[in-house]
Write a protein that holds these residues in place. Structure first.
Motif, PDB file in Angstrom:
ATOM      1  N   HIS A 290       0.831  -1.226   0.000  1.00 54.02           N
ATOM      2  CA  HIS A 290       0.000   0.000   0.000  1.00 54.02           C
ATOM      3  C   HIS A 290       0.856   1.264   0.000  1.00 54.02           C
ATOM      4  O   HIS A 290       1.992   1.230  -0.458  1.00 54.02           O
ATOM      5  CB  HIS A 290      -0.999  -0.035   1.165  1.00 54.02           C
ATOM      6  N   HIS A 379       2.870  -7.043   4.622  1.00 53.33           N
ATOM      7  CA  HIS A 379       1.523  -6.524   4.892  1.00 53.33           C
ATOM      8  C   HIS A 379       1.088  -6.860   6.313  1.00 53.33           C
ATOM      9  O   HIS A 379       1.711  -7.664   6.995  1.00 53.33           O
ATOM     10  CB  HIS A 379       0.488  -7.160   3.934  1.00 53.33           C
ATOM     11  N   PHE A 380      -0.051  -6.234   6.696  1.00 56.16           N
ATOM     12  CA  PHE A 380      -0.808  -6.687   7.870  1.00 56.16           C
ATOM     13  C   PHE A 380      -2.234  -6.930   7.429  1.00 56.16           C
ATOM     14  O   PHE A 380      -2.714  -6.308   6.471  1.00 56.16           O
ATOM     15  CB  PHE A 380      -0.720  -5.655   9.002  1.00 56.16           C
ATOM     16  N   GLU A 464       1.407 -11.605   5.971  1.00 53.36           N
ATOM     17  CA  GLU A 464       0.424 -10.809   6.709  1.00 53.36           C
ATOM     18  C   GLU A 464       0.723 -11.033   8.182  1.00 53.36           C
ATOM     19  O   GLU A 464       0.305 -12.035   8.769  1.00 53.36           O
ATOM     20  CB  GLU A 464      -1.008 -11.274   6.399  1.00 53.36           C
TER      21      GLU A 464
END
Ligand SMILES: [Zn+2]
Length: 500
Positions: A290, A379-380, A464
């Motif tokens: 992102h 990512h998370f 993640e």
């Protein structure tokens, strides 16, 4: 009988050369690195052989590390496979013999196969005057003119190793030079033949390579084939014609990091250790998911502070990069600021609109253009269901390098769970999953899949680390120690992938 004859021919050059005194490496040669392929030649005997037999011109670039193959240390080059014996002397594998690479169809070209009737006419190794007889036989079988065409096969054969290559100090022994050419090529195993699809091409098969005359350019050169043998071992990148010929080979698709010694079917490949054999010198791309207007997941605490995924991704990525650089790795980050990677909002995938796909394509392009060897997207997680918590590592199981991606994902999962446990955060392992489990059967994460205009070209995983949408995970992520722990875990997984 056919087998016996074949074996006899395969031995010819070996016996001939055993009469040549093997020069010891003149000095303790230092490792030589080739950024063109990301591999180095480290063994002094291999370096010496490389130098004295024509270097890049003869062998091309190294395309593997040194590894154990059928009981011997070997290194694959684009054109040949070097093999080292216990006394240190080096020979080339008879790559094109029926046992290893019997194929005739490679990337649209059709080569002659091994002609056992022809090879049975070669002089017997045990006959008196063998070393002269074999060279005379080669002169007869490998012509310079064939069907009126100046194929220059003999000329090309005898000029493979130059006096300067073999005798850098200047004192030339011309009697041995042709022996060195024989050492590189072995003996012819076919007569010259037209490509049945292209009468401008004439080929002649030798034990270790194929000579190729191209009428359009009037040039004769050896065809790079060892590179294809590597592709067979990896089960990757093969042109369709060779793939259909090689699929049933005992060497096919053996390179598998998920098995001990990275050998998929050890019964087919005894005394072999392929561990990291084809992993180039690492170039790591770390991708902070992102950025800019794409904030990803987020969580707002009762005190109104908000954690956004894009910020956490960048924080963890920056820490991971620092740890890896400290350890000597080359690391490239797709972004180092809070913005889109496609920061100028260009239509990089050329589909007539600027959208998220362009941002993702930009990340892939950075990795491909850097010739990255491993790609990690950080990512998370987020979900409408606030009860979901824990770590997940995704990979795409539908790529040619999927087993390596799975291996990487497995290491990431192991290290991430261990690091969180050390912080006292237990029972969070959602494991390694194929990305279709997140985006639906038959679908893949855009970043990892084949859908982009220019798909990624290296093993990859998407991690993640915990759910921002789960209150207890979010609380844990508020603690900077958690971000440090995750960064340490990702760095350790990458180090483990490269055996460090
Ligand atoms: Zn995300």
């Amino acid at each position: 009988m056919v087998w016996l004859r074949r074996w006899t021919v395969a031995m010819l050059a070996t016996v001939f050369l055993s009469t040549i005194p093997w020069p010891r490496p003149a000095h303790a040669a230092t490792s030589r690195f080739f950024p063109q392929t990301g591999f180095s030649i480290d063994d002094p005997h291999f370096i010496d052989f490389f130098d004295r037999r024509g270097g890049l011109r003869t062998f091309g670039y190294p395309v593997s590390r040194e590894f154990t193959f059928l009981g011997f240390p070997v290194q694959v080059f684009q054109r040949a496979v070097m093999q080292r014996y216990p006394d240190g002397h080096v020979q080339l594998l008879n790559l094109l013999d029926t046992g290893l690479f019997p194929y005739t169809q490679v990337n649209g070209a059709i080569f002659p196969g091994v002609d056992t009737q022809l090879t049975s006419t070669a002089p017997s190794v045990t006959s008196p005057g063998y070393s002269q007889a074999i060279l005379a036989w080669i002169r007869k079988i490998a012509p310079d003119r064939w069907n009126g065409i100046p194929v220059a096969f003999h000329q090309t054969f005898v000029s493979t190793v130059s006096p300067r290559d073999a005798y850098p100090s200047g004192k030339v022994n011309p009697a041995l030079l042709t022996g060195f050419d024989l050492e590189i090529w072995g003996v012819p195993t076919s007569r010259p033949a037209f490509d049945p699809h292209n009468s401008k091409f004439v080929y002649q098969r030798f034990q270790r390579g194929i000579l190729h005359y191209d009428k359009t350019t009037g040039t004769t050169q050896g065809i790079l084939l060892a590179d294809y043998f590597k592709d067979i071992l990896m089960g990757e990148n093969l042109p369709n014609d060779l793939l259909s010929e090689a699929r049933s080979s005992r060497f096919f698709g053996q390179y598998n990091p998920l098995k001990p010694g990275w050998v998929d079917r050890p019964n087919d490949l005894p005394n072999t250790d392929l561990t990291r054999a084809f992993e180039p010198s690492p170039i790591i791309v770390l991708d902070a998911g992102h950025g800019g207007k794409e904030i990803g997941a987020s969580y707002t605490f009762p005190d109104h502070t908000t954690l956004t995924e894009k910020d956490l991704n960048l924080a963890v990525t920056t820490r991971t990069a620092a740890i890896l650089r400290q350890a000597g790795f080359t690391v490239i980050q797709t972004r180092t600021t809070d913005s889109w990677v496609d920061a100028k909002m260009l239509d990089v995938d050329g589909d007539g609109k600027v959208d998220l796909a362009d941002d993702l394509q930009s990340r892939i392009d950075i990795a491909n253009n850097a010739h990255a060897t491993l790609f990690l997207s950080i990512h998370f997680n987020g979900d409408d269901n606030p009860n979901l918590r824990g770590t997940t590592v995704y990979y795409n199981n539908d790529r040619s390098f999927a087993r390596r991606s799975q291996y990487f994902a497995t290491l990431l999962d192991r290290e991430t769970v261990a690091a969180l446990r050390r912080l006292g955060y237990a029972d969070v392992d959602r494991g390694v999953q194929i990305d279709s489990q997140a985006v639906g059967t038959g679908n893949h994460f855009y970043l990892l899949g084949l859908h982009p205009k220019r798909p990624s070209q290296m093993p990859a995983a998407l991690v993640e680390g915990l759910f921002l949408t789960n209150p207890s995970d979010a609380q844990v992520l508020r603690n900077p120690l958690t971000l440090d722990a995750l960064a340490g875990a990702y760095a350790r997984a990458i180090e483990a992938y490269y055996g460090r």
